[in-house]
Design an enzyme around this catalytic site. Sequence first.
Site, PDB file in Angstrom:
ATOM      1  N   ASP A  62       0.882  -1.169   0.000  1.00 53.77           N
ATOM      2  CA  ASP A  62       0.000   0.000   0.000  1.00 53.77           C
ATOM      3  C   ASP A  62       0.912   1.210   0.000  1.00 53.77           C
ATOM      4  O   ASP A  62       1.593   1.482   0.989  1.00 53.77           O
ATOM      5  CB  ASP A  62      -0.894  -0.014   1.247  1.00 53.77           C
ATOM      6  CG  ASP A  62      -1.777   1.226   1.345  1.00 53.77           C
ATOM      7  OD1 ASP A  62      -1.656   2.120   0.474  1.00 53.77           O
ATOM      8  OD2 ASP A  62      -2.578   1.308   2.289  1.00 53.77           O
ATOM      9  N   ASN A  89       3.351   2.320 -10.758  1.00 57.46           N
ATOM     10  CA  ASN A  89       2.093   2.476 -11.494  1.00 57.46           C
ATOM     11  C   ASN A  89       0.929   2.895 -10.601  1.00 57.46           C
ATOM     12  O   ASN A  89      -0.038   3.489 -11.080  1.00 57.46           O
ATOM     13  CB  ASN A  89       1.769   1.148 -12.199  1.00 57.46           C
ATOM     14  CG  ASN A  89       0.337   1.103 -12.689  1.00 57.46           C
ATOM     15  OD1 ASN A  89      -0.008   1.723 -13.689  1.00 57.46           O
ATOM     16  ND2 ASN A  89      -0.526   0.385 -11.974  1.00 57.46           N
ATOM     17  N   TYR A 194      -5.545  15.854 -10.226  1.00 55.66           N
ATOM     18  CA  TYR A 194      -4.852  14.736 -10.878  1.00 55.66           C
ATOM     19  C   TYR A 194      -3.690  15.268 -11.724  1.00 55.66           C
ATOM     20  O   TYR A 194      -2.570  14.752 -11.668  1.00 55.66           O
ATOM     21  CB  TYR A 194      -5.841  13.954 -11.761  1.00 55.66           C
ATOM     22  CG  TYR A 194      -5.234  12.737 -12.410  1.00 55.66           C
ATOM     23  CD1 TYR A 194      -4.979  11.590 -11.671  1.00 55.66           C
ATOM     24  CD2 TYR A 194      -4.921  12.728 -13.767  1.00 55.66           C
ATOM     25  CE1 TYR A 194      -4.424  10.461 -12.259  1.00 55.66           C
ATOM     26  CE2 TYR A 194      -4.367  11.604 -14.369  1.00 55.66           C
ATOM     27  CZ  TYR A 194      -4.114  10.478 -13.608  1.00 55.66           C
ATOM     28  OH  TYR A 194      -3.561   9.366 -14.199  1.00 55.66           O
ATOM     29  N   GLY A 195      -3.965  16.320 -12.478  1.00 53.96           N
ATOM     30  CA  GLY A 195      -2.933  16.912 -13.332  1.00 53.96           C
ATOM     31  C   GLY A 195      -1.741  17.400 -12.533  1.00 53.96           C
ATOM     32  O   GLY A 195      -0.586  17.146 -12.897  1.00 53.96           O
ATOM     33  N   VAL A 196      -2.007  18.071 -11.414  1.00 51.69           N
ATOM     34  CA  VAL A 196      -0.903  18.570 -10.572  1.00 51.69           C
ATOM     35  C   VAL A 196      -0.134  17.399  -9.965  1.00 51.69           C
ATOM     36  O   VAL A 196       1.101  17.412  -9.903  1.00 51.69           O
ATOM     37  CB  VAL A 196      -1.422  19.535  -9.475  1.00 51.69           C
ATOM     38  CG1 VAL A 196      -0.311  19.892  -8.488  1.00 51.69           C
ATOM     39  CG2 VAL A 196      -1.981  20.811 -10.110  1.00 51.69           C
ATOM     40  N   VAL A 231      -6.584   4.908 -21.459  1.00 56.15           N
ATOM     41  CA  VAL A 231      -6.769   3.456 -21.414  1.00 56.15           C
ATOM     42  C   VAL A 231      -8.083   3.087 -20.741  1.00 56.15           C
ATOM     43  O   VAL A 231      -8.469   3.676 -19.728  1.00 56.15           O
ATOM     44  CB  VAL A 231      -5.588   2.805 -20.649  1.00 56.15           C
ATOM     45  CG1 VAL A 231      -5.762   1.302 -20.575  1.00 56.15           C
ATOM     46  CG2 VAL A 231      -4.267   3.150 -21.332  1.00 56.15           C
ATOM     47  N   ARG A 232      -8.754   2.086 -21.312  1.00 56.18           N
ATOM     48  CA  ARG A 232     -10.019   1.614 -20.742  1.00 56.18           C
ATOM     49  C   ARG A 232      -9.768   0.894 -19.418  1.00 56.18           C
ATOM     50  O   ARG A 232      -9.417  -0.281 -19.403  1.00 56.18           O
ATOM     51  CB  ARG A 232     -10.725   0.659 -21.721  1.00 56.18           C
ATOM     52  CG  ARG A 232     -11.257   1.344 -22.974  1.00 56.18           C
ATOM     53  CD  ARG A 232     -12.077   0.416 -23.843  1.00 56.18           C
ATOM     54  NE  ARG A 232     -11.309  -0.642 -24.478  1.00 56.18           N
ATOM     55  CZ  ARG A 232     -10.565  -0.479 -25.575  1.00 56.18           C
ATOM     56  NH1 ARG A 232     -10.450   0.703 -26.145  1.00 56.18           N
ATOM     57  NH2 ARG A 232      -9.928  -1.514 -26.094  1.00 56.18           N
TER      58      ARG A 232
END
Length: 277
Positions: A62, A89, A194-196, A231-232
Amino acid sequence: MSSVPVAVVTGSNKGIGFAIVRALCKQFPGDVYLTARDPGRGQEAVAKLQEEGLRALFHQLDIDDLQSIRALRDFLKEKYGGLNVLVNNAGIAFKEVHDTTPFAVQAEVTLKTNFFGTRNVCTELLPLMKPYGKVVNVSSMVSSSALGGCSRELQQKFRSDTITEDELVELMTKFVEDTKKSVHEKEGWPNTAYGVSKIGVTVLSRIQARMLNEKRKGDHILLNACCPGWVRTDMAGPKATKSPDEGAETPVYLALLPSDADGPHGQFLSNKTVRTW
Protein backbone atom coordinates in the site's frame (compact mmCIF):
# COMPACT_ATOMS: atom_id res chain seq x y z
CA MET A 1 19.94 -15.02 -1.48
CA SER A 2 18.50 -15.43 -4.95
CA SER A 3 20.52 -14.23 -7.94
CA VAL A 4 17.38 -14.22 -10.08
CA PRO A 5 16.53 -10.75 -11.51
CA VAL A 6 13.41 -9.23 -9.96
CA ALA A 7 10.77 -6.77 -11.15
CA VAL A 8 8.09 -5.04 -9.07
CA VAL A 9 4.96 -3.29 -10.34
CA THR A 10 3.01 -1.16 -7.86
CA GLY A 11 -0.80 -1.10 -7.91
CA SER A 12 -1.00 -4.01 -10.30
CA ASN A 13 -4.00 -6.17 -9.42
CA LYS A 14 -6.06 -4.58 -12.25
CA GLY A 15 -5.98 -2.13 -15.16
CA ILE A 16 -2.70 -0.96 -16.66
CA GLY A 17 -0.65 -2.34 -13.75
CA PHE A 18 -2.05 -5.83 -14.32
CA ALA A 19 -1.33 -5.58 -18.05
CA ILE A 20 2.27 -4.49 -17.28
CA VAL A 21 2.73 -7.54 -15.02
CA ARG A 22 1.29 -9.80 -17.72
CA ALA A 23 3.74 -8.45 -20.33
CA LEU A 24 6.70 -8.71 -17.93
CA CYS A 25 5.79 -12.31 -17.10
CA LYS A 26 6.16 -13.04 -20.81
CA GLN A 27 9.32 -11.02 -21.44
CA PHE A 28 11.30 -10.37 -18.25
CA PRO A 29 13.89 -13.05 -17.44
CA GLY A 30 13.21 -13.29 -13.72
CA ASP A 31 10.66 -13.02 -10.93
CA VAL A 32 7.81 -10.54 -11.40
CA TYR A 33 5.93 -9.24 -8.37
CA LEU A 34 2.34 -8.13 -8.65
CA THR A 35 1.49 -5.87 -5.71
CA ALA A 36 -1.81 -4.68 -4.29
CA ARG A 37 -3.12 -3.10 -1.10
CA ASP A 38 -5.59 -5.93 -0.61
CA PRO A 39 -3.93 -9.38 -0.46
CA GLY A 40 -7.17 -11.09 -1.52
CA ARG A 41 -7.40 -9.07 -4.74
CA GLY A 42 -3.69 -9.50 -5.35
CA GLN A 43 -3.84 -13.28 -5.03
CA GLU A 44 -6.89 -13.35 -7.31
CA ALA A 45 -4.96 -11.43 -9.96
CA VAL A 46 -2.00 -13.81 -9.65
CA ALA A 47 -4.37 -16.76 -10.05
CA LYS A 48 -5.84 -15.17 -13.19
CA LEU A 49 -2.35 -14.97 -14.71
CA GLN A 50 -1.69 -18.56 -13.67
CA GLU A 51 -4.72 -19.61 -15.72
CA GLU A 52 -3.01 -17.97 -18.70
CA GLY A 53 0.09 -20.06 -17.97
CA LEU A 54 2.02 -17.10 -16.55
CA ARG A 55 3.90 -17.02 -13.26
CA ALA A 56 3.66 -13.87 -11.19
CA LEU A 57 4.42 -13.64 -7.47
CA PHE A 58 2.48 -11.55 -4.97
CA HIS A 59 3.61 -9.10 -2.32
CA GLN A 60 1.33 -6.78 -0.38
CA LEU A 61 2.00 -3.06 -0.95
CA ASP A 62 0.00 0.00 0.00
CA ILE A 63 1.95 3.03 -1.21
CA ASP A 64 0.05 5.24 1.26
CA ASP A 65 1.56 3.24 4.12
CA LEU A 66 5.26 3.72 4.84
CA GLN A 67 5.44 0.50 6.89
CA SER A 68 4.05 -1.46 3.96
CA ILE A 69 6.66 0.09 1.62
CA ARG A 70 9.44 -0.72 4.07
CA ALA A 71 8.25 -4.30 4.48
CA LEU A 72 8.56 -4.75 0.71
CA ARG A 73 11.99 -3.07 0.77
CA ASP A 74 13.26 -5.43 3.49
CA PHE A 75 11.85 -8.46 1.67
CA LEU A 76 13.56 -7.54 -1.61
CA LYS A 77 16.84 -6.79 0.14
CA GLU A 78 16.82 -10.09 1.97
CA LYS A 79 15.61 -12.34 -0.82
CA TYR A 80 17.25 -10.75 -3.87
CA GLY A 81 19.82 -8.31 -2.52
CA GLY A 82 18.15 -5.55 -4.50
CA LEU A 83 15.86 -4.81 -7.42
CA ASN A 84 16.24 -4.77 -11.20
CA VAL A 85 13.00 -3.23 -12.43
CA LEU A 86 10.60 -0.93 -10.59
CA VAL A 87 7.38 0.28 -12.24
CA ASN A 88 5.59 2.90 -10.14
CA ASN A 89 2.09 2.48 -11.49
CA ALA A 90 -0.13 2.83 -8.41
CA GLY A 91 -2.35 5.91 -8.56
CA ILE A 92 -5.86 7.20 -8.06
CA ALA A 93 -8.16 9.67 -9.78
CA PHE A 94 -11.45 11.29 -8.87
CA LYS A 95 -13.94 11.73 -11.69
CA GLU A 96 -13.11 15.41 -11.49
CA VAL A 97 -16.03 16.74 -13.52
CA HIS A 98 -18.73 14.57 -11.95
CA ASP A 99 -17.35 14.13 -8.46
CA THR A 100 -19.00 16.15 -5.72
CA THR A 101 -16.08 15.67 -3.31
CA PRO A 102 -14.79 19.14 -2.34
CA PHE A 103 -11.82 20.10 -4.50
CA ALA A 104 -9.54 20.58 -1.48
CA VAL A 105 -10.25 16.98 -0.39
CA GLN A 106 -9.65 15.71 -3.91
CA ALA A 107 -6.34 17.58 -3.97
CA GLU A 108 -5.15 16.21 -0.65
CA VAL A 109 -6.18 12.61 -1.33
CA THR A 110 -4.90 12.57 -4.93
CA LEU A 111 -1.51 14.05 -4.09
CA LYS A 112 -1.13 11.84 -1.03
CA THR A 113 -1.13 8.75 -3.23
CA ASN A 114 0.01 9.85 -6.68
CA PHE A 115 2.85 12.12 -5.60
CA PHE A 116 3.76 11.55 -1.95
CA GLY A 117 3.13 7.79 -2.04
CA THR A 118 5.14 7.36 -5.25
CA ARG A 119 7.93 9.49 -3.79
CA ASN A 120 8.04 7.32 -0.64
CA VAL A 121 8.34 4.18 -2.76
CA CYS A 122 11.25 5.78 -4.63
CA THR A 123 12.94 6.95 -1.42
CA GLU A 124 12.88 3.39 -0.04
CA LEU A 125 13.45 1.36 -3.21
CA LEU A 126 15.78 3.42 -5.43
CA PRO A 127 18.78 2.67 -3.17
CA LEU A 128 18.09 -1.04 -3.89
CA MET A 129 18.31 -0.64 -7.67
CA LYS A 130 21.02 -2.87 -9.08
CA PRO A 131 23.38 -1.74 -11.85
CA TYR A 132 21.60 -1.59 -15.23
CA GLY A 133 18.27 -1.36 -13.39
CA LYS A 134 15.22 0.33 -14.88
CA VAL A 135 12.75 2.61 -13.09
CA VAL A 136 9.50 3.63 -14.76
CA ASN A 137 7.22 6.21 -13.15
CA VAL A 138 3.77 6.10 -14.74
CA SER A 139 2.69 9.69 -15.21
CA SER A 140 0.20 11.08 -17.71
CA MET A 141 -0.08 13.47 -20.66
CA VAL A 142 -2.42 15.33 -18.30
CA SER A 143 0.77 16.48 -16.57
CA SER A 144 1.69 18.34 -19.77
CA SER A 145 -1.69 19.99 -20.18
CA ALA A 146 -1.78 20.83 -16.46
CA LEU A 147 1.69 22.36 -16.79
CA GLY A 148 0.31 24.54 -19.59
CA GLY A 149 -2.44 25.64 -17.20
CA CYS A 150 0.06 26.81 -14.57
CA SER A 151 1.23 30.41 -14.21
CA ARG A 152 4.42 31.27 -16.06
CA GLU A 153 6.29 31.38 -12.76
CA LEU A 154 5.17 27.86 -11.80
CA GLN A 155 5.96 26.58 -15.30
CA GLN A 156 9.51 27.90 -14.98
CA LYS A 157 9.94 26.16 -11.64
CA PHE A 158 8.57 22.85 -12.91
CA ARG A 159 10.72 22.97 -16.06
CA SER A 160 13.88 23.96 -14.19
CA ASP A 161 16.89 21.67 -14.54
CA THR A 162 18.03 22.59 -11.04
CA ILE A 163 14.83 22.21 -9.00
CA THR A 164 15.48 19.99 -5.97
CA GLU A 165 13.25 17.29 -4.51
CA ASP A 166 12.69 19.42 -1.41
CA GLU A 167 11.56 22.37 -3.55
CA LEU A 168 9.20 20.09 -5.48
CA VAL A 169 7.74 18.72 -2.23
CA GLU A 170 7.25 22.30 -1.05
CA LEU A 171 5.35 23.19 -4.24
CA MET A 172 3.13 20.08 -4.07
CA THR A 173 2.38 20.84 -0.41
CA LYS A 174 1.59 24.45 -1.30
CA PHE A 175 -0.93 23.33 -3.94
CA VAL A 176 -2.83 21.32 -1.33
CA GLU A 177 -2.73 24.23 1.14
CA ASP A 178 -3.85 26.69 -1.55
CA THR A 179 -6.87 24.53 -2.41
CA LYS A 180 -7.88 24.48 1.26
CA LYS A 181 -7.85 28.28 1.28
CA SER A 182 -9.60 28.35 -2.12
CA VAL A 183 -6.78 30.47 -3.56
CA HIS A 184 -5.17 27.88 -5.84
CA GLU A 185 -6.28 29.56 -9.08
CA LYS A 186 -5.18 32.95 -7.84
CA GLU A 187 -1.82 31.38 -6.97
CA GLY A 188 -1.39 30.18 -10.55
CA TRP A 189 -2.48 26.55 -10.24
CA PRO A 190 -4.68 24.73 -12.77
CA ASN A 191 -8.03 23.30 -11.70
CA THR A 192 -6.97 19.66 -11.78
CA ALA A 193 -5.72 17.77 -8.75
CA TYR A 194 -4.85 14.74 -10.88
CA GLY A 195 -2.93 16.91 -13.33
CA VAL A 196 -0.90 18.57 -10.57
CA SER A 197 -0.16 15.19 -8.97
CA LYS A 198 1.21 13.98 -12.30
CA ILE A 199 3.27 17.16 -12.80
CA GLY A 200 4.80 16.10 -9.50
CA VAL A 201 5.55 12.60 -10.79
CA THR A 202 7.09 13.84 -14.05
CA VAL A 203 9.26 16.48 -12.34
CA LEU A 204 10.25 14.00 -9.60
CA SER A 205 11.45 11.65 -12.34
CA ARG A 206 13.61 14.38 -13.87
CA ILE A 207 15.13 15.14 -10.46
CA GLN A 208 15.76 11.46 -9.67
CA ALA A 209 17.46 10.87 -13.01
CA ARG A 210 19.74 13.84 -12.33
CA MET A 211 20.59 12.45 -8.88
CA LEU A 212 21.39 9.03 -10.36
CA ASN A 213 23.76 10.74 -12.82
CA GLU A 214 25.48 12.54 -9.97
CA LYS A 215 25.68 9.73 -7.44
CA ARG A 216 25.60 6.47 -9.41
CA LYS A 217 26.83 7.35 -12.88
CA GLY A 218 28.66 4.06 -13.38
CA ASP A 219 25.60 1.95 -12.56
CA HIS A 220 23.79 2.70 -15.85
CA ILE A 221 20.36 2.86 -14.18
CA LEU A 222 17.74 4.35 -16.50
CA LEU A 223 14.79 6.19 -14.96
CA ASN A 224 11.92 7.73 -16.92
CA ALA A 225 8.35 8.92 -16.64
CA CYS A 226 5.74 7.95 -19.20
CA CYS A 227 2.13 8.30 -20.22
CA PRO A 228 0.37 5.01 -20.98
CA GLY A 229 -2.27 6.86 -23.03
CA TRP A 230 -6.03 6.98 -22.55
CA VAL A 231 -6.77 3.46 -21.41
CA ARG A 232 -10.02 1.61 -20.74
CA THR A 233 -9.78 1.07 -16.98
CA ASP A 234 -11.95 1.65 -13.93
CA MET A 235 -10.15 4.98 -13.68
CA ALA A 236 -10.55 6.30 -17.24
CA GLY A 237 -13.83 4.59 -18.10
CA PRO A 238 -15.06 2.48 -21.01
CA LYS A 239 -14.82 5.17 -23.73
CA ALA A 240 -11.01 5.37 -23.63
CA THR A 241 -9.22 4.53 -26.86
CA LYS A 242 -6.61 1.99 -25.69
CA SER A 243 -6.88 -1.44 -24.12
CA PRO A 244 -4.88 -2.04 -20.92
CA ASP A 245 -2.40 -4.15 -22.93
CA GLU A 246 -1.87 -1.24 -25.33
CA GLY A 247 -1.50 1.09 -22.35
CA ALA A 248 1.20 -1.18 -20.96
CA GLU A 249 3.36 -0.94 -24.09
CA THR A 250 5.36 2.20 -23.24
CA PRO A 251 5.95 1.33 -19.55
CA VAL A 252 7.06 -2.18 -20.56
CA TYR A 253 9.31 -0.83 -23.32
CA LEU A 254 11.06 1.36 -20.71
CA ALA A 255 11.24 -1.46 -18.15
CA LEU A 256 12.94 -3.74 -20.68
CA LEU A 257 15.41 -1.33 -22.30
CA PRO A 258 18.54 -3.35 -23.20
CA SER A 259 21.47 -3.18 -20.78
CA ASP A 260 23.65 -1.41 -23.37
CA ALA A 261 21.08 1.38 -23.85
CA ASP A 262 22.27 4.74 -22.57
CA GLY A 263 18.84 6.36 -22.88
CA PRO A 264 16.19 7.51 -22.67
CA HIS A 265 16.94 8.72 -19.14
CA GLY A 266 15.18 11.45 -17.18
CA GLN A 267 12.65 11.83 -19.99
CA PHE A 268 8.89 11.89 -20.36
CA LEU A 269 7.58 9.51 -23.02
CA SER A 270 4.31 8.58 -24.62
CA ASN A 271 3.89 6.00 -27.41
CA LYS A 272 7.56 5.07 -26.87
CA THR A 273 8.54 8.60 -27.95
CA VAL A 274 10.33 11.25 -25.88
CA ARG A 275 8.10 14.30 -25.42
CA THR A 276 9.20 17.85 -24.72
CA TRP A 277 8.52 18.85 -21.12
